[in-house]
Design an enzyme around this catalytic site. Structure first.
Site, PDB file in Angstrom:
ATOM      1  N   LYS A 130       0.770  -1.131   0.013  1.00  0.00           N
ATOM      2  CA  LYS A 130      -0.064   0.152   0.058  1.00  0.00           C
ATOM      3  C   LYS A 130       0.784   1.222   0.095  1.00  0.00           C
ATOM      4  O   LYS A 130       0.704   2.189  -0.703  1.00  0.00           O
ATOM      5  CB  LYS A 130      -0.970  -0.019   1.426  1.00  0.00           C
ATOM      6  CG  LYS A 130      -1.909  -1.168   1.496  1.00  0.00           C
ATOM      7  CD  LYS A 130      -2.585  -1.524   2.457  1.00  0.00           C
ATOM      8  CE  LYS A 130      -3.562  -2.555   2.179  1.00  0.00           C
ATOM      9  NZ  LYS A 130      -4.597  -2.610   3.883  1.00  0.00           N
ATOM     10  N   GLU A 231      -7.043   1.719  10.692  1.00  0.00           N
ATOM     11  CA  GLU A 231      -6.456   2.154   9.501  1.00  0.00           C
ATOM     12  C   GLU A 231      -5.530   1.231   8.567  1.00  0.00           C
ATOM     13  O   GLU A 231      -4.877   0.379   9.499  1.00  0.00           O
ATOM     14  CB  GLU A 231      -5.550   3.403   9.957  1.00  0.00           C
ATOM     15  CG  GLU A 231      -6.318   4.538  10.631  1.00  0.00           C
ATOM     16  CD  GLU A 231      -7.465   5.089   9.876  1.00  0.00           C
ATOM     17  OE1 GLU A 231      -7.682   4.942   8.639  1.00  0.00           O
ATOM     18  OE2 GLU A 231      -8.370   6.093  10.430  1.00  0.00           O
ATOM     19  N   CYS A 232      -5.612   1.170   7.354  1.00  0.00           N
ATOM     20  CA  CYS A 232      -4.656   0.208   6.632  1.00  0.00           C
ATOM     21  C   CYS A 232      -3.252   0.625   6.398  1.00  0.00           C
ATOM     22  O   CYS A 232      -2.679  -0.290   5.872  1.00  0.00           O
ATOM     23  CB  CYS A 232      -5.399   0.240   5.261  1.00  0.00           C
ATOM     24  SG  CYS A 232      -4.969   1.672   4.176  1.00  0.00           S
ATOM     25  N   GLY A 233      -2.833   1.776   6.568  1.00  0.00           N
ATOM     26  CA  GLY A 233      -1.318   1.954   6.675  1.00  0.00           C
ATOM     27  C   GLY A 233      -1.290   3.133   5.715  1.00  0.00           C
ATOM     28  O   GLY A 233      -0.194   3.940   5.919  1.00  0.00           O
ATOM     29  N   LEU A 234      -2.329   3.584   4.945  1.00  0.00           N
ATOM     30  CA  LEU A 234      -1.930   4.534   4.047  1.00  0.00           C
ATOM     31  C   LEU A 234      -2.804   5.923   4.817  1.00  0.00           C
ATOM     32  O   LEU A 234      -2.300   7.137   4.846  1.00  0.00           O
ATOM     33  CB  LEU A 234      -2.930   4.519   2.751  1.00  0.00           C
ATOM     34  CG  LEU A 234      -2.594   3.668   1.654  1.00  0.00           C
ATOM     35  CD1 LEU A 234      -3.645   3.477   0.562  1.00  0.00           C
ATOM     36  CD2 LEU A 234      -1.219   4.058   1.221  1.00  0.00           C
TER      37      LEU A 234
END
Length: 245
Positions: A130, A231-234
């Site tokens: 990502k 949150e996904c990291g982005l």
């Protein structure tokens, strides 16, 4: 009066003042303002998730020249890929797809299933699949402002988000940050936009291995990454510095 900093003769975004300005506008006007003020320096992202059609329609209507990036992890639900094709055709979108430089098969051969390896594995997974691809997208499009469809009502971790915030060297802006679920629903109905095929089973949409059905969790936060994070990291907080562009 303090002058705004300039880059190549253009005004550089300032997060606090920009956030205050955006708060007074409608979602469409927010997108128009950003596209007009920072021409050629704005990019939008989509995950083709549950509300993706809203942001894609708004960008198409109010800033059709803004490129839209889709980060393909290789682990989306099959329904998500089919939805991506349907929406792209319906709205006549030119989606720029970015992927990790390492295929899913290569990653699993080298590291195993990273999403099963706790916080450290999930962080490495996010960086490979990502963060690095989005870094590339930002660099190749020359963007300094990134439009994202985050909403405060998604989770407790987003209730204090401003409409614009600095994330490393990139300004992130959230045009539908203050939209509630009923507003999203009205927009979808009014514009006759298709829903994600899994919308009735999930409250959020990510990779198949890290997303649970709402029936399998007690809250929205617990539907992602086993409840360890949302949150996904982005979409890191503005104070986080490990997201490098």
């Amino acid at each position: 009066m303090k002058e705004s900093p300039q880059i190549n003769g253009a005004e550089t975004p300032d997060a606090p003042s920009l956030s205050e300005e955006l708060a007074l506008l409608s979602a469409g006007k927010r997108i128009e303002l950003l596209a007009e003020r920072y021409p050629g320096r704005v990019v939008a992202s989509t995950s083709f998730g549950l509300q993706a059609a809203v942001m894609l329609k708004l960008v198409k209507d109010h800033a059709p020249g803004v490129p839209v990036v889709f980060i393909d992890t290789g682990y989306h639900f099959p329904e998500t890929y089919r939805y991506a094709m349907e929406l792209s055709d319906r709205l006549d979108l030119d989606i720029k797809v970015y992927r990790s430089q390492w295929s899913p098969a290569w990653q699993e051969a080298a590291y195993g299933k990273l999403w099963e390896q706790g916080a450290e594995g999930n962080e490495k997974y996010a960086l490979l699949n990502k963060v690095e691809p989005m870094n590339r997208a930002i660099a190749e499009t020359g963007a300094e402002v990134w439009l994202s469809g985050l909403r405060r009502s998604h989770s407790r971790t987003r209730v204090d988000r401003p409409f614009a915030e600095q994330q490393s060297k990139t300004m992130k802006a959230y045009p539908i940050l203050d939209w509630q679920d009923d507003e999203v629903e009205r927009f979808l109905v009014k514009n006759e936009l298709p829903r994600h095929p899994l919308a009735d089973e999930y409250v959020t949409m990510g990779d198949w291995h890290s997303t649970k059905k709402i029936s399998e969790a007690e809250s929205a936060e617990e539907t992602r990454f086993g409840g360890e994070k949302y949150e996904c990291g982005l979409h890191l907080n503005s104070g986080v510095t490990d997201f490098q562009i």
